[in-house]
Design an enzyme around this catalytic site. Structure first.
Site, PDB file in Angstrom:
ATOM      1  CG  ASP A  75      -0.500   3.051   8.049  1.00 29.61           C
ATOM      2  OD1 ASP A  75      -1.029   3.988   7.456  1.00 29.61           O
ATOM      3  OD2 ASP A  75      -0.198   3.072   9.255  1.00 29.61           O
ATOM      4  CD  GLU A 113      -5.273   1.585  -2.742  1.00 32.43           C
ATOM      5  OE1 GLU A 113      -4.263   1.992  -2.145  1.00 32.43           O
ATOM      6  OE2 GLU A 113      -6.405   2.018  -2.535  1.00 32.43           O
ATOM      7  CG  ASP A 123      -1.861   1.104   1.335  1.00 30.11           C
ATOM      8  OD1 ASP A 123      -2.077   1.760   0.307  1.00 30.11           O
ATOM      9  OD2 ASP A 123      -2.421   1.337   2.426  1.00 30.11           O
TER      10      ASP A 123
END
Lengths: 168, 168
Positions: A141, A69, A9
Site C-alpha cells: 500500500d 492519486e 495513496d
C-alpha cells in the site's frame, strides 16, 4: 534545491504514504508506511482517525509538496464516493500544513516510474527498490504512494531542465 | 437535558450550517449561516478553507451532535465524488471537536419537518421559520442544515419518550 515530497495513496481503510527528499536533483528515500483505520469503527470516526494520523505525518516530515492519486470515476461509484471522503481529509490537512497539493493519474505515475502504464503493483515495487536503494518496502500500500512522490520529483526535474534550456 | 445540535449541509462550494439548543425537550434556534469557498481557488485549497472555517463553527458552538445529510448516489457520480471530499472534512473536524456524527436521508428530514418527503426547500423554510420563531433564514443553503438539526432533535425526543415508556 532541497525539497520534501510526500506521496499519498488515500483509502478509507488503509492510506499509504511515502516520503522522499530531492537534493540537487537526487531523489532520496526518507520513509514510507501506512495509516490503518479500524474496520470496526463507524465511518465518520475513521475519518477523524485518518486526519489525526495524517497530521502527525505532516508534522513529522513537513513536506513542501503533497502528491495524491488522481481518480477517474469508474463503475464503482460507491467506493469512489467513500474514497472522496478520505481524499478530502488528506487535502485539508496537506493545505493546513502549508504544502502544495498535486494530483497525478496512476497510469502516468506507473509509466513514468516503470516505463509502462499497465505495470503491476509488484513491478512498481521492484523498480522503486532499485531506484531508492531499498532492501524492502514494508507494505504494498505504501509503494504506490512512494511511486507518486518519485514521479513528482521526475516531473520537477523535467521542468527545471526546461527552464534552464529556456534561460540559455 | 441540554444539548447543542449542529446540522450541516456540505458542499464543495457552499456549506450550510444550523445550530439549535434542545433544553428540556424545547428546540431553540441559536444561529445559522453558510461557509462559502472561492470558486477561483483550486479544489484542494477549497477543502482547507472549508475545514478551517468549519473548525471555527465547531469551536464557537461546541455541538454535542453533528448531523449530516446522508447521500444516495444518483446519476451524477462526479458531483457525489466531489461532495464526498467536503463530507470527509466535516466528519473529521466534527470528530476532532468531540461530537457524535449522525446521518439522515433528506427525504426523512423533509417528511419529519414538513410532513412530506417531497417538500420543496421553500416549504421547509416556511415551516422552520414558524417552528423556531424566526423572521428570516438568511440563506436557503442554511435551511436544510437547520432542518437536519431540528429533525435530529425530534428523533431524540421520540427516543426519550420511548425510554420513559419502557421504564414505566
Amino acid at each position: 534545491m532541497s525539497l520534501v515530497i510526500l506521496g499519498v495513496d488515500p483509502g478509507s481503510r488503509i492510506t499509504g504514504f511515502g516520503v522522499v527528499h530531492v537534493n540537487n536533483g537526487k531523489i532520496e528515500h526518507v520513509n514510507h508506511g501506512v495509516i490503518m483505520m479500524e474496520a470496526t469503527q463507524d465511518f465518520p470516526s475513521r475519518m477523524t482517525e485518518l486526519g489525526s494520523a495524517f497530521r502527525e505525518v505532516m508534522d513529522k516530515y513537513k513536506p513542501h509538496h503533497v502528491v495524491i492519486e488522481k481518480i477517474f470515476l469508474g463503475k464503482n461509484a460507491d467506493s469512489a464516493f467513500k474514497l472522496g471522503h478520505a481524499r478530502g481529509v488528506i487535502m485539508y490537512e496537506a493545505g493546513l500544513g502549508g504544502a502544495i497539493v498535486k494530483e497525478y493519474a496512476t497510469r502516468s505515475v506507473k509509466k513514468g516510474v516503470t516505463g509502462s502504464g499497465g505495470a503491476s503493483k509488484e513491478d512498481v515495487q521492484v523498480i522503486l527498490k532499485a531506484m531508492l536503494s531499498l532492501k524492502t518496502i514494508s507494505r504494498i500500500d505504501a509503494s504506490d504512494a512512494l511511486a507518486m512522490a518519485c514521479y513528482h520529483a521526475f516531473e520537477l526535474k523535467k521542468l527545471a531542465t526546461l527552464q534552464r534550456a529556456v534561460s540559455l
